[in-house]
Design a protein around this motif. Structure first.
Motif, PDB file in Angstrom:
ATOM      1  N   ASP A 158      71.601  76.503  65.250  1.00 37.13           N
ATOM      2  CA  ASP A 158      71.219  75.451  65.625  1.00 37.13           C
ATOM      3  C   ASP A 158      70.954  75.281  67.016  1.00 37.13           C
ATOM      4  OD1 ASP A 158      71.433  74.584  62.950  1.00 37.13           O
ATOM      5  OD2 ASP A 158      72.994  72.960  63.191  1.00 37.13           O
ATOM      6  N   THR A 159      71.839  75.912  67.973  1.00 36.40           N
ATOM      7  CA  THR A 159      71.628  75.849  69.425  1.00 36.40           C
ATOM      8  C   THR A 159      70.270  76.555  69.630  1.00 36.40           C
ATOM      9  OG1 THR A 159      74.071  75.953  69.628  1.00 36.40           O
ATOM     10  CG2 THR A 159      72.748  76.438  71.420  1.00 36.40           C
TER      11      THR A 159
ATOM     12  N   GLY B 134      68.422  65.914  65.046  1.00 30.76           N
ATOM     13  CA  GLY B 134      68.579  67.614  64.981  1.00 30.76           C
ATOM     14  C   GLY B 134      68.000  68.086  63.328  1.00 30.76           C
TER      15      GLY B 134
ATOM     16  N   TYR C  56      62.960  74.260  70.642  1.00 30.14           N
ATOM     17  CA  TYR C  56      62.138  72.942  70.580  1.00 30.14           C
ATOM     18  C   TYR C  56      61.970  72.416  72.088  1.00 30.14           C
ATOM     19  CZ  TYR C  56      61.341  73.098  65.513  1.00 30.14           C
ATOM     20  OH  TYR C  56      61.013  73.339  64.277  1.00 30.14           O
TER      21      TYR C  56
ATOM     22  N   GLN D  89      63.564  65.356  65.403  1.00 30.89           N
ATOM     23  CA  GLN D  89      64.055  65.922  66.745  1.00 30.89           C
ATOM     24  C   GLN D  89      65.349  65.176  67.095  1.00 30.89           C
ATOM     25  OE1 GLN D  89      62.848  68.669  67.980  1.00 30.89           O
ATOM     26  NE2 GLN D  89      61.018  68.966  66.525  1.00 30.89           N
TER      27      GLN D  89
ATOM     28  N   THR E 275      67.650  77.178  68.020  1.00 31.73           N
ATOM     29  CA  THR E 275      66.476  76.164  67.548  1.00 31.73           C
ATOM     30  C   THR E 275      66.367  74.925  68.371  1.00 31.73           C
ATOM     31  OG1 THR E 275      67.617  75.184  65.626  1.00 31.73           O
ATOM     32  CG2 THR E 275      66.316  77.228  65.199  1.00 31.73           C
ATOM     33  N   ARG E 276      67.486  74.366  68.637  1.00 30.94           N
ATOM     34  CA  ARG E 276      67.293  73.149  69.683  1.00 30.94           C
ATOM     35  C   ARG E 276      66.563  73.683  71.099  1.00 30.94           C
ATOM     36  NH1 ARG E 276      70.157  68.475  68.294  1.00 30.94           N
ATOM     37  NH2 ARG E 276      71.444  68.765  66.461  1.00 30.94           N
ATOM     38  N   THR E 277      67.028  74.772  71.481  1.00 28.86           N
ATOM     39  CA  THR E 277      66.544  75.159  72.839  1.00 28.86           C
ATOM     40  C   THR E 277      65.087  75.556  72.549  1.00 28.86           C
ATOM     41  OG1 THR E 277      68.853  76.333  73.262  1.00 28.86           O
ATOM     42  CG2 THR E 277      67.148  77.092  74.318  1.00 28.86           C
TER      43      THR E 277
ATOM     44  N   GLN F  23      65.057  68.502  62.640  1.00 31.48           N
ATOM     45  CA  GLN F  23      64.013  69.634  62.639  1.00 31.48           C
ATOM     46  C   GLN F  23      64.582  70.900  63.023  1.00 31.48           C
ATOM     47  OE1 GLN F  23      60.532  68.614  62.181  1.00 31.48           O
ATOM     48  NE2 GLN F  23      60.279  70.880  61.542  1.00 31.48           N
ATOM     49  N   ALA F  24      65.399  71.029  63.875  1.00 32.80           N
ATOM     50  CA  ALA F  24      66.220  72.220  64.421  1.00 32.80           C
ATOM     51  C   ALA F  24      67.041  72.820  63.289  1.00 32.80           C
ATOM     52  CB  ALA F  24      67.104  71.779  65.398  1.00 32.80           C
ATOM     53  N   ARG F  25      67.658  72.018  62.583  1.00 34.26           N
ATOM     54  CA  ARG F  25      68.488  72.632  61.325  1.00 34.26           C
ATOM     55  C   ARG F  25      67.482  73.334  60.331  1.00 34.26           C
ATOM     56  NH1 ARG F  25      71.481  67.936  62.464  1.00 34.26           N
ATOM     57  NH2 ARG F  25      70.449  66.734  60.879  1.00 34.26           N
TER      58      ARG F  25
END
Length: 407
Positions: A22-23, A51, A29, A48, A25-27, A53-55
């Motif tokens: 998760d971290t 979260g 985006y 977004q 993919t958040r980074t 989209q990141a997950r």
């Protein structure tokens, strides 16, 4: 082509992906949008912020790593993502940009643990996955463009009818401005709608299920007014009959499979929209199949398409319906508007569900989880379960998404 050593390296990163996916993919985006703000046009900002989209990306990357030796098992996941990318008009030249920032995010989050060996293996793995996605999307795009009545990208369709279906859901009927034939579609598919909301710098793209059987010259979509939803609010408040909307050709892999097996459709709230098209298709197709239609809504005011489903039940004796209201109001009449109060349960559904059926279900995450539990209780095999979530998928179960064999 990934080498055996690179595959070993990818497999070894699975624990890191589970811990930091998760971290990462958040980074990713955050980096991507900072460098390419124009790509904000492609993504739903609500996904977004939550979260989701990141997950979703983390789940897909993890699935890829876990099945690096058997990419054929990823076909259902690849197909689902490819359909979504095609509906968003994603292009091949965007993949290198994504790869650059994904690798940079891995390096940033893992720090010293992201050795040159790991980054090199993931660069090769990404290139292989990108090639697979690009090829799949090119095939889907070509099919959409070259089919009778098809087009590339987005084209204007005219809103010819606006129909309130519930307190929060409105149907829009779409036609070509000149009345030409529209491409056909499979029951369960969706179209993407691209809008520019006044006062907003970005275009927005959203997907809406096609809710009726193909009629040649019309599409019908249903839009739920979402709290804080930029596009749904715009469509509800500003779009009128005679307005044009930019629309992509139909896409989506959550479709009714052919065959003679009985069909069970379970929907919660706005999850009724793709299943309504499946209901029409199952009842009017050949051969006709026994259908059980289960729907859960808050109450009559929030119950969309109830009259339409009742009319189908009156016309088709092979259709059995069961409606649950979870927030019954004084004006809601038992046996007229709904059949049971409360949430769906195994005890309530077991007497009416055929165990030899194919099961299709759609709705909010809590509803889908409840249905999964009920199907587990009933020992329904994964190969006869088909589901879709509205928004980015939060997980990819290879077995659960495997296509069933028609009978």
């Amino acid at each position: 082509m990934l080498t055996p050593a690179q595959k070993t390296t990818i497999r070894a990163t699975v624990p890191a992906l589970q811990a930091h996916g998760d971290t990462i993919t958040r980074t990713f985006y955050a980096r991507l949008f900072a460098a390419h703000p124009e790509l904000l046009n492609v993504f739903n900002p609500a996904n977004q912020q939550t979260g989701q989209q990141a997950r979703s990306l983390a789940a897909s990357v993890l699935a890829y790593a876990e099945h690096i030796d058997r990419p054929d098992l990823l076909t259902p996941m690849v197909q689902r993502i490819a359909h979504k990318h095609v509906s968003l008009d994603v292009h091949a030249q965007q993949y290198p940009v994504v790869g650059e920032h994904l690798l940079a995010a891995i390096a940033e989050v893992l720090g010293d643990a992201a050795t040159p060996e790991i980054l090199s293996a993931w660069a090769a793995a990404y290139d292989e996955l990108a090639a697979l996605m690009i090829g799949t999307e090119r095939t889907l795009s070509r099919a959409g463009t070259e089919q009778p009545g098809g087009w590339s990208g987005f084209t204007p369709l005219r809103v010819t009818r606006v129909t309130p279906e519930s307190s929060v859901i409105t149907s829009l009927t779409l036609e070509r401005p000149g009345g030409e034939t529209l491409p056909t579609y499979q029951a369960g598919q969706y179209v993407s709608v691209k809008v520019k909301v006044p006062g907003d710098d970005h275009w927005h793209i959203r997907q809406y299920s096609l809710t009726a059987a193909p009629k040649g010259r019309q599409y019908r979509i249903a839009v739920k007014r979402a709290a804080g939803g930029v596009v749904s609010t715009h469509l509800h408040d500003r779009i009128r009959e005679g307005d044009d909307l930019l629309v992509h050709v139909p896409a989506g892999d959550f479709t009714l499979r052919p065959g003679t097996r009985p069909v069970v459709l379970l929907s919660g709230g706005v999850g009724i929209t793709p299943l309504l098209a499946m209901l029409h298709a199952a009842l009017t197709g050949a051969p006709q199949r026994p259908v059980t239609f289960v729907h859960a809504a808050l109450n009559r005011a929030a119950h969309a398409f109830g009259d339409e489903v009742n009319a189908l039940a009156a016309q088709h004796p092979q259709l059995r319906t069961l409606v649950f209201y979870t927030d019954v109001q004084d004006t809601d009449q038992l046996a007229l508007h709904y059949d049971q109060a409360g949430v769906i349960t195994t005890a309530a559904l077991k007497p009416v569900l055929p165990l030899d059926a194919d099961y299709y279900y759609c709705g909010p995450a809590g509803f889908v989880a409840t249905v999964e539990g009920i199907l587990d209780d009933l020992h329904i095999p994964a190969t006869r379960r088909f589901t879709e979530t509205f928004g980015p998928s939060q997980g990819f179960s290879v077995a659960a998404q495997a296509p069933a064999t028609p009978v």
